[in-house]
Write an enzyme that holds these catalytic residues in place. Structure first.
Site, PDB file in Angstrom:
ATOM      1  N   HIS A 163     -11.702   0.700   2.524  1.00  0.00           N
ATOM      2  CA  HIS A 163     -10.563   1.181   1.726  1.00  0.00           C
ATOM      3  C   HIS A 163     -10.308   0.240   0.545  1.00  0.00           C
ATOM      4  CE1 HIS A 163      -6.377   2.758   1.103  1.00  0.00           C
ATOM      5  NE2 HIS A 163      -6.188   1.503   0.712  1.00  0.00           N
ATOM      6  N   GLU A 164     -10.275  -1.057   0.820  1.00  0.00           N
ATOM      7  CA  GLU A 164     -10.023  -2.034  -0.245  1.00  0.00           C
ATOM      8  C   GLU A 164     -11.196  -2.096  -1.227  1.00  0.00           C
ATOM      9  OE1 GLU A 164      -7.150  -3.027  -0.599  1.00  0.00           O
ATOM     10  OE2 GLU A 164      -6.419  -2.433   1.377  1.00  0.00           O
ATOM     11  N   HIS A 191     -10.730   0.602  -3.708  1.00  0.00           N
ATOM     12  CA  HIS A 191      -9.786   0.257  -4.776  1.00  0.00           C
ATOM     13  C   HIS A 191     -10.506  -0.502  -5.890  1.00  0.00           C
ATOM     14  CE1 HIS A 191      -5.991   1.717  -3.437  1.00  0.00           C
ATOM     15  NE2 HIS A 191      -5.936   0.988  -2.334  1.00  0.00           N
ATOM     16  N   GLU A 235      -3.735   5.598  -3.154  1.00  0.00           N
ATOM     17  CA  GLU A 235      -3.953   5.295  -1.736  1.00  0.00           C
ATOM     18  C   GLU A 235      -4.733   6.417  -1.053  1.00  0.00           C
ATOM     19  OE1 GLU A 235      -3.404   2.480  -0.009  1.00  0.00           O
ATOM     20  OE2 GLU A 235      -2.857   1.660  -1.965  1.00  0.00           O
TER      21      GLU A 235
END
Length: 280
Positions: free
Chosen positions: A127-128, A131, A204
């Site tokens: 997930h990070e 980003h 997100e």
């Protein structure tokens, strides 16, 4: 971004009208402030965020498990290896920061390392990593700068005019610009905050989806989010300025949930599990 700029220009114009300065004085002030803060955020925002969280850098020798997970996902995503940090908090959380993939960092809490399984931690890191790959780390910095400038302008005006004792002697009812300006000054911080929330929440969802595609296992991140929901994601040193960076709201509780920069965890879990069912 366009809406942010439109609100910023309108706010500067409104203050010029109310103050009777004419021209573009406050618009210029707004842009100069935004430019300075943007440059600081662009070149030093990651250092500030890491310092604020209390994150400590780690090497492969110090924590081979976490560093190799990050390294493997970076290779899979085709991204440069980010610097890895550990936050000394017992709850489960993580964030990415930096101005671009070549100058990026990923920080995870000690609680995430201890409480998550390999697949769950991999989902959080993916997930990070998303980003970083999606350039959210840069994009959100720009949005926060614009939103912060709007709120700063409004705050300065109210403090100098009313708290400082300044008054306008002219009849406000006779000047439509005065009335419109006052309305904009009242509404602009609310509009700016809504823009910030909307943008943050969309990024997100995008990072959840991209991270799930990266690992090919949506359930890993879904299960991690479920643990975050049940066990907490609080970071002692988190601030309202850095809360949007984390995978889950680090200031959860009370009114912070109402104004959270993150979508509801239940909706994120449901979306990830729907992805998993489609893949199956």
């Amino acid at each position: 971004m366009v809406v942010c700029f439109a609100v910023l220009i309108s706010l500067g114009y409104a203050i010029d009208q109310i103050e009777g300065t004419g021209g573009y004085f406050w618009i210029i002030i707004a842009f100069l402030y935004a430019l300075i803060i943007a440059l600081v955020g662009y070149y030093s925002g990651d250092k500030i965020a890491l310092w604020t969280s209390g994150a400590q850098p780690v090497t492969k020798e110090q924590n081979p498990y976490v560093v190799r997970l990050v390294e493997n996902l970076a290779i899979t995503a085709g991204l440069p290896m980010p610097r890895v940090y550990i936050i000394p908090d017992e709850d489960i959380n993580a964030f990415a920061t930096g101005r671009d993939p070549k100058h990026s960092s990923i920080a995870v809490t000690q609680g995430a390392i201890a409480k998550l399984t390999n697949e769950e931690l991999e989902g959080v890191i993916a997930h990070e990593m998303s980003h970083i790959g999606n350039y959210d780390i840069r994009y959100m910095t720009l949005v926060i700068v614009l939103v912060g400038t709007i709120m700063m302008l409004s705050d300065i005006f109210w403090r100098t005019r009313f708290i400082g004792g300044r008054r306008d002697n002219r009849d406000p009812g006779g000047n439509i610009f005065f009335l419109v300006g006052l309305l904009l000054l009242i509404l602009s911080p609310i509009i700016a905050q809504l823009i910030r929330l909307a943008v943050s929440r969309k990024r997100e969802y995008l990072a959840d989806a991209t991270g799930a595609l990266l690992t090919r296992y949506p359930e890993g991140l879904a299960s991690a989010l479920e643990k975050i929901k049940n066990q907490g994601a609080r970071i002692e040193r988190a601030t309202h300025s850095t809360a949007h960076l984390y995978i889950a709201n680090p200031m959860a509780g009370g009114l912070s949930n109402l104004f959270s920069t993150h979508p509801p965890i239940d909706k994120r879990i449901a979306a990830l599990r729907q992805m998993g069912s489609i893949n199956n």
